[in-house]
Design a protein around this motif. Structure first.
Motif, PDB file in Angstrom:
ATOM      1  N   VAL A  84      -0.708  -3.025  -8.209  1.00 10.25           N
ATOM      2  CA  VAL A  84      -0.760  -2.823  -6.759  1.00 10.25           C
ATOM      3  C   VAL A  84       0.655  -2.726  -6.191  1.00 10.25           C
ATOM      4  O   VAL A  84       1.524  -3.530  -6.556  1.00 10.25           O
ATOM      5  CB  VAL A  84      -1.526  -3.991  -6.097  1.00 10.25           C
ATOM      6  CG1 VAL A  84      -1.495  -3.870  -4.579  1.00 10.25           C
ATOM      7  CG2 VAL A  84      -2.960  -4.025  -6.601  1.00 10.25           C
ATOM      8  N   PRO A  85       0.914  -1.769  -5.286  1.00 13.71           N
ATOM      9  CA  PRO A  85       2.233  -1.661  -4.650  1.00 13.71           C
ATOM     10  C   PRO A  85       2.437  -2.790  -3.634  1.00 13.71           C
ATOM     11  O   PRO A  85       2.185  -2.634  -2.438  1.00 13.71           O
ATOM     12  CB  PRO A  85       2.190  -0.290  -3.976  1.00 13.71           C
ATOM     13  CG  PRO A  85       0.732  -0.046  -3.710  1.00 13.71           C
ATOM     14  CD  PRO A  85       0.002  -0.690  -4.855  1.00 13.71           C
ATOM     15  N   ILE A  86       2.897  -3.927  -4.118  1.00 11.30           N
ATOM     16  CA  ILE A  86       2.981  -5.130  -3.300  1.00 11.30           C
ATOM     17  C   ILE A  86       3.837  -4.921  -2.051  1.00 11.30           C
ATOM     18  O   ILE A  86       3.482  -5.382  -0.954  1.00 11.30           O
ATOM     19  CB  ILE A  86       3.538  -6.309  -4.132  1.00 11.30           C
ATOM     20  CG1 ILE A  86       2.544  -6.686  -5.240  1.00 11.30           C
ATOM     21  CG2 ILE A  86       3.807  -7.523  -3.238  1.00 11.30           C
ATOM     22  CD1 ILE A  86       1.207  -7.165  -4.744  1.00 11.30           C
ATOM     23  N   ALA A  87       4.972  -4.236  -2.187  1.00  9.90           N
ATOM     24  CA  ALA A  87       5.853  -4.042  -1.030  1.00  9.90           C
ATOM     25  C   ALA A  87       5.123  -3.322   0.099  1.00  9.90           C
ATOM     26  O   ALA A  87       5.259  -3.686   1.274  1.00  9.90           O
ATOM     27  CB  ALA A  87       7.098  -3.265  -1.446  1.00  9.90           C
ATOM     28  N   MET A  88       4.352  -2.309  -0.237  1.00  7.75           N
ATOM     29  CA  MET A  88       3.584  -1.593   0.780  1.00  7.75           C
ATOM     30  C   MET A  88       2.597  -2.518   1.485  1.00  7.75           C
ATOM     31  O   MET A  88       2.480  -2.513   2.717  1.00  7.75           O
ATOM     32  CB  MET A  88       2.822  -0.426   0.137  1.00  7.75           C
ATOM     33  CG  MET A  88       1.932   0.351   1.116  1.00  7.75           C
ATOM     34  SD  MET A  88       0.782   1.464   0.276  1.00  7.75           S
ATOM     35  CE  MET A  88       1.934   2.586  -0.511  1.00  7.75           C
ATOM     36  N   PHE A  89       1.903  -3.336   0.690  1.00  3.20           N
ATOM     37  CA  PHE A  89       0.914  -4.238   1.283  1.00  3.20           C
ATOM     38  C   PHE A  89       1.594  -5.293   2.157  1.00  3.20           C
ATOM     39  O   PHE A  89       1.067  -5.671   3.205  1.00  3.20           O
ATOM     40  CB  PHE A  89       0.072  -4.892   0.174  1.00  3.20           C
ATOM     41  CG  PHE A  89      -1.077  -4.047  -0.271  1.00  3.20           C
ATOM     42  CD1 PHE A  89      -2.367  -4.324   0.143  1.00  3.20           C
ATOM     43  CD2 PHE A  89      -0.865  -2.942  -1.082  1.00  3.20           C
ATOM     44  CE1 PHE A  89      -3.431  -3.529  -0.259  1.00  3.20           C
ATOM     45  CE2 PHE A  89      -1.919  -2.138  -1.486  1.00  3.20           C
ATOM     46  CZ  PHE A  89      -3.209  -2.424  -1.078  1.00  3.20           C
ATOM     47  N   GLN A  90       2.745  -5.757   1.755  1.00  3.92           N
ATOM     48  CA  GLN A  90       3.452  -6.745   2.559  1.00  3.92           C
ATOM     49  C   GLN A  90       4.000  -6.137   3.837  1.00  3.92           C
ATOM     50  O   GLN A  90       3.815  -6.685   4.938  1.00  3.92           O
ATOM     51  CB  GLN A  90       4.593  -7.362   1.742  1.00  3.92           C
ATOM     52  CG  GLN A  90       4.110  -8.284   0.633  1.00  3.92           C
ATOM     53  CD  GLN A  90       5.260  -8.856  -0.173  1.00  3.92           C
ATOM     54  OE1 GLN A  90       6.236  -8.164  -0.453  1.00  3.92           O
ATOM     55  NE2 GLN A  90       5.139 -10.113  -0.563  1.00  3.92           N
ATOM     56  N   HIS A  91       4.684  -5.011   3.722  1.00  2.80           N
ATOM     57  CA  HIS A  91       5.333  -4.414   4.882  1.00  2.80           C
ATOM     58  C   HIS A  91       4.341  -3.897   5.918  1.00  2.80           C
ATOM     59  O   HIS A  91       4.624  -3.899   7.120  1.00  2.80           O
ATOM     60  CB  HIS A  91       6.264  -3.291   4.441  1.00  2.80           C
ATOM     61  CG  HIS A  91       7.389  -3.773   3.571  1.00  2.80           C
ATOM     62  ND1 HIS A  91       8.133  -2.930   2.770  1.00  2.80           N
ATOM     63  CD2 HIS A  91       7.889  -5.016   3.356  1.00  2.80           C
ATOM     64  CE1 HIS A  91       9.045  -3.637   2.115  1.00  2.80           C
ATOM     65  NE2 HIS A  91       8.906  -4.905   2.441  1.00  2.80           N
TER      66      HIS A  91
END
Length: 349
Positions: free
Chosen positions: A272-279
């Motif tokens: 999962v693209p964690i940075a995308m989900f966080q930002h």
């Protein structure tokens, strides 16, 4: 009505081996009913059990009857059950929770650690002429719902639960990947909840065409693109494919503060693209079967808010369960197959 002492059942005796057998009809115990099966939908999990003998940590350790998308008529009741239920047509919720744990007590019985599921070892399912069902999970259906429609309450419940988990609401724009039976039902449930735009992707052309006749506003082929114009566009993304590539390609289309809900059964891991989900503060969730969905699903069908017309593309007797299980894999035109015990060849078994 007179109930015979034996019935025919399609029994999985080994991976890729189903035998039509004559077996004793079980007697309902306290809190149970005996249902004469009229229609059973074929699910991908049935096919997986047939091919491999396991799903995840559920391993088939002996002969078992598959099938859990069930409709039928109550023909006998066990102790403690109102005898007036005999003769009632029902859609079967195919699970038995412990009813005592924290999850059962708080209305989340599908998360019960001791839950048993029909057609999953060690509980027999419904590819048979009769089946035992918990009385409170045999949901009465109105006359205007056919037997086949009643069997489809189970996959419709998957869609209802997914929409609830995803928080679909009026005015939402929804993306769905996978235009199989669950994807098609997710379209209609989203629309029934007020979604104003539903876009679906699937590589099979006739499934895309079917989706457009069942509520989708746009249907595109993901193998040739289609998501480029939807960057940060959708309030909700629901995956009904289980395909990792489809899931990952859809994440950028979820808007900030949106929700991605994974329903399809795929691989055990996903990067999962964690940075995308966080930002973007995207909510990522999944579903496990369903809970408290049968009354809603039945009402959606009865009211016409959800249509399952045309979704059944093949009907088989008990002697042809093996063919029905593999139909969707071998025939690209197949959408949903149904086992109808009344179609069983009297010379079979």
């Amino acid at each position: 009505m007179s109930i015979p002492s034996t019935m025919r059942a399609s029994v999985l005796t080994a991976p890729k081996t189903i035998e039509l057998k004559t077996v004793a009809i079980p007697e309902p115990q306290r809190g149970q009913v005996l249902v004469r099966v009229t229609a059973v939908g074929v699910c991908g999990s049935d096919t997986h059990f047939y091919e491999t003998g396991a799903i995840g940590d559920i391993i088939v350790k002996g002969p078992i009857v598959l099938g859990h998308e069930t409709a039928g008529e109550i023909v006998a009741v066990g102790e403690g059950v109102d005898s007036g239920r005999v003769g009632i047509r029902v859609a079967v919720e195919p699970q038995t929770p412990c009813r005592k744990c924290e999850f059962c007590k708080t209305g989340r019985y599908h998360l019960c650690r001791d839950i048993l599921f029909y057609g999953a070892w060690p509980v027999d399912g419904s590819f048979s002429e009769y089946v035992i069902v918990d009385d409170d999970f045999a949901h009465a259906i109105p006359d205007r719902i056919t037997d086949e429609q009643a069997a489809l309450v189970e996959p419709l419940s998957v869609a209802v639960h997914a929409a609830r988990r995803a928080g679909v609401k009026a005015g939402d724009k929804v993306l769905i990947t996978g235009a199989g039976p669950i994807g098609i039902m997710n379209i209609q449930v989203a629309k029934a909840l007020g979604a104003t735009e539903v876009v679906i992707s699937d590589p099979i052309s006739h499934r895309r065409e079917f989706a457009l006749t069942h509520g989708a506003d746009v249907a595109f082929d993901p193998t040739t693109g289609g998501l480029e114009d939807y960057e940060e566009y959708f309030d909700v993304f629901i995956d009904a494919s289980g395909n990792a590539r489809a899931i990952l390609s859809a994440f950028p289309a979820v808007k900030r503060g949106g929700t991605a809900c994974l329903v399809g059964m795929g691989g055990e891991e996903l990067n999962v693209p964690i940075a995308m989900f966080q930002h973007r503060e995207i909510n990522l969730t999944g579903t496990f079967r369903y809970v408290n969905t049968w009354p809603t699903a039945i009402a959606l069908l009865a009211s016409g808010a959800v249509s399952v017309d045309g979704i059944v593309t093949g009907r088989y007797g008990l002697q042809d369960v093996e063919e029905s299980l593999m139909k969707s894999k071998k025939d690209p035109m197949a959408i949903k197959t149904m086992v109808i015990p009344a179609l069983t060849d009297v010379r079979a078994g």
